[in-house]
Design an enzyme around this catalytic site. Structure first.
Site, PDB file in Angstrom:
ATOM      1  CE  LYS A   1      -2.187   1.609   3.563  1.00  0.00           C
ATOM      2  NZ  LYS A   1      -1.423   2.875   3.753  1.00  0.00           N
TER       3      LYS A   1
ATOM      4  CE  LYS B   1       4.394   0.289  -3.622  1.00  0.00           C
ATOM      5  NZ  LYS B   1       5.171   1.227  -4.472  1.00  0.00           N
TER       6      LYS B   1
ATOM      7  CE  LYS C   1       3.951   8.197  -4.362  1.00  0.00           C
ATOM      8  NZ  LYS C   1       3.456   6.806  -4.440  1.00  0.00           N
TER       9      LYS C   1
ATOM     10  CG  ASP D   1      -2.851   1.759  -1.580  1.00  0.00           C
ATOM     11  OD1 ASP D   1      -3.139   2.024  -0.411  1.00  0.00           O
ATOM     12  OD2 ASP D   1      -1.750   2.016  -2.099  1.00  0.00           O
TER      13      ASP D   1
END
Length: 292
Positions: free
Chosen positions: A13, A18, A44, A130
């Site tokens: 998530k 991560k 991102k 997510d």
């Protein structure tokens, strides 16, 4: 003899660490002598920043929007110790599917036979976990990644996301989808955090690959735009990352996890909540939630 390329997907998530974990794995594998590509699959587009001194690189989708046709070498950049860095990117805000960058980028690399030409040992996909929607599920659904790992902490939402990933792996496993290599337990400092993660992996028939503590060394390194492997190679945290990378490099057989149903997961979390309240008040000793 043709070298066997190992393709790995690391899910987790947002905010779980991560990309930090993935970049340190890439760096550790590279230092160990492997040829590595890190493939950022988060809109991102910041997966590879700490492999390149904090610098952002042009994404595949942005390059396609500007040029309509892209050569792979135009979107592959080298970072720390020669690691190849790619960012899939995402659509313009409010337009399109965020998973499209993964589909487009993987197709580009396949069509131009990039992995073979670069003679890679590892391709590591850093994937937002997510929601395992159609786009983000590509490395699992299409069997692009041979082994899948998930980064989680003891927080419920991180475990909820991991359990959802297990459901996706379970769903696609019979159609040639990727299988689970294990769980990377991140930010594990308190004893109860390890107990929670251990109980979860036991109930879902998987395993913990490595316990990674929260460390100030990681923050200090990232403020320099570097991985811990580069900025603090002699630190205890770097040793943990090297151990994790070695475990992944040596891993050969992944499996189908046994995800919990939503009501089971919620009951499990509620039981652990009661246990932790009792521990905090001194009414109970640490124990697995299943013993309640």
């Amino acid at each position: 003899m043709v070298k066997k390329l190992k393709q790995i997907a690391i899910y987790g998530k947002g905010g779980i660490g991560k990309s930090t974990t993935t970049s340190n794995i890439s760096a550790a594998l590279s230092v160990a002598g492997y040829k590595v590509m890190q493939f950022g699959c988060d809109p991102k587009s910041d997966s590879t920043n700490t492999l390149r001194g904090g610098e952002y690189i042009p994404t595949v989708l942005d390059s396609l929007r500007d040029n309509h046709a892209v050569k792979a070498q135009d979107v592959i950049f080298q970072g720390f110790n020669g690691i190849y860095c790619v960012e899939a990117g995402g659509p313009a805000p409010g337009v399109g599917c965020a998973g499209r960058g993964i589909i487009t980028s993987v197709s580009l690399m396949k069509q131009q036979r990039v992995f073979e030409e670069l003679d890679l040992d590892f391709v590591i996909y850093d994937v937002l976990g997510d929601v395992v929607c159609g786009g983000f599920a590509v490395p699992v659904r299409e069997g692009i990644a041979e082994h899948v790992y998930t980064v989680t902490s003891a927080d419920f939402m991180a475990i909820y996301a991991a359990n959802n990933l297990f459901k996706g792996i379970h769903k696609y496993s019979q159609d040639g989808g990727a299988l689970l290599g294990g769980v990377i337990a991140n930010s594990i400092n308190a004893p109860y955090a390890k107990e929670i993660v251990d109980d979860f992996v036991s109930r879902t028939d998987t395993r913990v690959v490595e316990y990674v503590p929260r460390s100030l060394t990681v923050t200090q390194s990232e403020l320099q735009g570097k991985t811990t492997i580069e900025a603090a190679p002699d630190s205890e945290q770097a040793r943990v990352y090297r151990s994790l990378a070695q475990n992944i490099a040596e891993h050969t057989v992944s499996k189908v996890p046994a995800p919990l149903e939503t009501n089971e997961l919620r009951q499990w979390a509620a039981d652990w909540g009661k246990r932790l309240v009792q521990q905090d008040s001194g009414l109970a000793a640490p124990a697995a939630a299943g013993s309640l």
